[in-house]
Design a protein around this motif. Structure first.
Motif, PDB file in Angstrom:
ATOM      1  N   GLU A   1     -11.764   0.096   0.922  1.00  0.00           N
ATOM      2  CA  GLU A   1     -12.714   0.383  -0.156  1.00  0.00           C
ATOM      3  C   GLU A   1     -13.101  -0.948  -0.816  1.00  0.00           C
ATOM      4  O   GLU A   1     -12.219  -1.678  -1.299  1.00  0.00           O
ATOM      5  CB  GLU A   1     -12.086   1.308  -1.189  1.00  0.00           C
ATOM      6  CG  GLU A   1     -12.964   1.560  -2.410  1.00  0.00           C
ATOM      7  CD  GLU A   1     -12.248   2.310  -3.511  1.00  0.00           C
ATOM      8  OE1 GLU A   1     -12.851   2.507  -4.572  1.00  0.00           O
ATOM      9  OE2 GLU A   1     -11.061   2.673  -3.306  1.00  0.00           O
TER      10      GLU A   1
ATOM     11  N   ASP B   1      -6.193  -4.904  -3.749  1.00  0.00           N
ATOM     12  CA  ASP B   1      -4.999  -5.150  -2.933  1.00  0.00           C
ATOM     13  C   ASP B   1      -5.132  -6.463  -2.170  1.00  0.00           C
ATOM     14  O   ASP B   1      -4.163  -7.199  -2.014  1.00  0.00           O
ATOM     15  CB  ASP B   1      -4.798  -3.994  -1.945  1.00  0.00           C
ATOM     16  CG  ASP B   1      -4.622  -2.667  -2.649  1.00  0.00           C
ATOM     17  OD1 ASP B   1      -3.730  -2.574  -3.514  1.00  0.00           O
ATOM     18  OD2 ASP B   1      -5.389  -1.733  -2.360  1.00  0.00           O
TER      19      ASP B   1
ATOM     20  N   ASP C   1     -10.182   3.028   6.121  1.00  0.00           N
ATOM     21  CA  ASP C   1      -9.057   2.762   5.226  1.00  0.00           C
ATOM     22  C   ASP C   1      -9.295   1.606   4.263  1.00  0.00           C
ATOM     23  O   ASP C   1      -8.362   1.098   3.644  1.00  0.00           O
ATOM     24  CB  ASP C   1      -7.781   2.515   6.040  1.00  0.00           C
ATOM     25  CG  ASP C   1      -7.917   1.368   7.033  1.00  0.00           C
ATOM     26  OD1 ASP C   1      -9.058   1.038   7.401  1.00  0.00           O
ATOM     27  OD2 ASP C   1      -6.885   0.810   7.438  1.00  0.00           O
TER      28      ASP C   1
ATOM     29  N   ARG D   1      -7.893  -1.540  -1.214  1.00  0.00           N
ATOM     30  CA  ARG D   1      -8.930  -1.987  -2.130  1.00  0.00           C
ATOM     31  C   ARG D   1      -9.195  -3.470  -1.891  1.00  0.00           C
ATOM     32  O   ARG D   1      -8.329  -4.308  -2.107  1.00  0.00           O
ATOM     33  CB  ARG D   1      -8.514  -1.702  -3.572  1.00  0.00           C
ATOM     34  CG  ARG D   1      -8.210  -0.213  -3.800  1.00  0.00           C
ATOM     35  CD  ARG D   1      -7.658   0.076  -5.176  1.00  0.00           C
ATOM     36  NE  ARG D   1      -8.703  -0.056  -6.195  1.00  0.00           N
ATOM     37  CZ  ARG D   1      -8.811  -1.064  -7.053  1.00  0.00           C
ATOM     38  NH1 ARG D   1      -7.914  -2.051  -7.021  1.00  0.00           N
ATOM     39  NH2 ARG D   1      -9.776  -1.099  -7.938  1.00  0.00           N
TER      40      ARG D   1
ATOM     41  N   MET E   1       0.808  -1.207   0.000  1.00  0.00           N
ATOM     42  CA  MET E   1       0.000   0.000   0.000  1.00  0.00           C
ATOM     43  C   MET E   1       0.847   1.265   0.000  1.00  0.00           C
ATOM     44  O   MET E   1       1.912   1.316   0.582  1.00  0.00           O
ATOM     45  CB  MET E   1      -0.887   0.021   1.254  1.00  0.00           C
ATOM     46  CG  MET E   1      -1.856  -1.133   1.333  1.00  0.00           C
ATOM     47  SD  MET E   1      -2.963  -1.145  -0.064  1.00  0.00           S
ATOM     48  CE  MET E   1      -3.662   0.500   0.066  1.00  0.00           C
ATOM     49  N   SER E   2       0.328   2.279  -0.682  1.00  0.00           N
ATOM     50  CA  SER E   2       0.916   3.609  -0.590  1.00  0.00           C
ATOM     51  C   SER E   2       0.228   4.342   0.549  1.00  0.00           C
ATOM     52  O   SER E   2      -0.984   4.231   0.722  1.00  0.00           O
ATOM     53  CB  SER E   2       0.714   4.376  -1.900  1.00  0.00           C
ATOM     54  OG  SER E   2       1.357   3.710  -2.965  1.00  0.00           O
ATOM     55  N   GLU E   3       1.007   5.068   1.316  1.00  0.00           N
ATOM     56  CA  GLU E   3       0.467   5.746   2.486  1.00  0.00           C
ATOM     57  C   GLU E   3      -0.663   6.702   2.091  1.00  0.00           C
ATOM     58  O   GLU E   3      -0.554   7.474   1.143  1.00  0.00           O
ATOM     59  CB  GLU E   3       1.584   6.511   3.190  1.00  0.00           C
ATOM     60  CG  GLU E   3       1.168   7.099   4.526  1.00  0.00           C
ATOM     61  CD  GLU E   3       2.324   7.739   5.247  1.00  0.00           C
ATOM     62  OE1 GLU E   3       2.084   8.382   6.287  1.00  0.00           O
ATOM     63  OE2 GLU E   3       3.459   7.609   4.780  1.00  0.00           O
ATOM     64  N   GLY E   4      -1.772   6.637   2.812  1.00  0.00           N
ATOM     65  CA  GLY E   4      -2.886   7.532   2.565  1.00  0.00           C
ATOM     66  C   GLY E   4      -3.936   6.990   1.619  1.00  0.00           C
ATOM     67  O   GLY E   4      -5.056   7.498   1.571  1.00  0.00           O
ATOM     68  N   LYS E   5      -3.611   5.949   0.851  1.00  0.00           N
ATOM     69  CA  LYS E   5      -4.577   5.381  -0.082  1.00  0.00           C
ATOM     70  C   LYS E   5      -5.372   4.273   0.600  1.00  0.00           C
ATOM     71  O   LYS E   5      -4.837   3.518   1.405  1.00  0.00           O
ATOM     72  CB  LYS E   5      -3.866   4.819  -1.317  1.00  0.00           C
ATOM     73  CG  LYS E   5      -3.255   5.883  -2.212  1.00  0.00           C
ATOM     74  CD  LYS E   5      -2.713   5.273  -3.486  1.00  0.00           C
ATOM     75  CE  LYS E   5      -2.168   6.342  -4.420  1.00  0.00           C
ATOM     76  NZ  LYS E   5      -1.645   5.754  -5.681  1.00  0.00           N
ATOM     77  N   PRO E   6      -6.669   4.150   0.273  1.00  0.00           N
ATOM     78  CA  PRO E   6      -7.471   3.085   0.889  1.00  0.00           C
ATOM     79  C   PRO E   6      -7.036   1.713   0.396  1.00  0.00           C
ATOM     80  O   PRO E   6      -6.498   1.570  -0.710  1.00  0.00           O
ATOM     81  CB  PRO E   6      -8.893   3.411   0.421  1.00  0.00           C
ATOM     82  CG  PRO E   6      -8.704   4.158  -0.854  1.00  0.00           C
ATOM     83  CD  PRO E   6      -7.454   4.977  -0.657  1.00  0.00           C
TER      84      PRO E   6
END
Length: 239
Positions: free
Chosen positions: A50, A71, A48, A25, A18-23
């Motif tokens: 989606e 993800d 956090d 998936r 994961m990239s920081e700040g992205k939900p």
């Protein structure tokens, strides 16, 4: 806590998914509508996560992975179609998608096959929603999660069946054994590199050889083999 030689819960992997700040998936695939609804509600309540796909068959699982590249996927392996084959297809065709097998079948036969197929986690449907969310979050960030009872069952099964997990690590050299034991202690490649005074890239190369020599596909399987080896060396008394 990371998986230890006494069979703890997690084996950490290095690449952060994961990239920081992205939900995160998430996709959910289960042939029981009420289960899907409950899981969807659980994760929709988390800021956090989606939900990007919901399905009810093995073929749908593969299609969701192809179409949405989530993800993390929660997949029941006893739904219509071959659930284990779906996990294997997803892990081979879409390696960035992390699959958590969520099922009522917690026996060693299903567990071992799930990890061989490429699953990043195996959870029983009786798990609490808090632990489920925590595990999904950990796996999204690059960890492999194995509950202690699951790990114990795998090692116990290997003791009884005499499969490759019981075999001595005769094909590994001394450095490879050191790295494998670091892996079983839950260390990342970077942590193993620091402890041995080697470059991280060197550790990755060693681990590639270790997985090949042990004939396993994942760090989880390799860590369980290391745990089994320690179990054999300690003997029945655990001393």
């Amino acid at each position: 806590m990371p998986i230890k030689s006494n069979l703890g819960m997690k084996v950490r992997s290095d690449p952060a998914t994961m990239s920081e700040g992205k939900p995160i998936r998430l996709a959910i695939v289960d042939d029981h509508p009420m289960m899907c609804s409950g899981l969807t509600a659980t994760f929709e309540a988390e800021d956090d996560f989606e939900i990007v796909g919901v399905g009810g068959s093995a073929e749908t699982a593969v299609e969701i992975a192809r179409s949405h590249l989530p993800d993390v996927m929660l997949v029941d392996i006893t739904m219509p179609g071959d659930g284990l084959q779906a996990v294997e297809r997803i892990s081979c065709q879409f390696p960035a998608v992390k699959v958590i097998v969520l099922t009522m079948h917690a026996d060693a036969h299903y567990i071992r096959k799930a990890f061989i197929a490429g699953a990043s986690g195996f959870l029983n449907k009786g798990i609490s929603s808090t632990e489920l969310v925590s595990t999904a979050r950990s796996i999204a960030h690059g960890e492999f999660c194995v509950p202690p009872t699951v790990a114990a069952g795998l090692v116990s099964a290997s003791r009884n069946t005499g499969d490759e997990a019981t075999a001595p690590l005769v094909d590994l050299n001394e450095r490879e054994v050191e790295i494998l034991m670091g892996l079983s202690a839950g260390k990342t490649n970077k942590e193993i590199a620091l402890s041995l005074g080697l470059a991280e890239k060197t550790i990755k190369n060693y681990l590639t050889n270790v997985l090949r020599k042990l004939n396993v596909r994942s760090r989880v399987e390799a860590a369980l083999i290391a745990a089994r080896r320690l179990d054999l060396e300690r003997g029945p008394s655990g001393s």
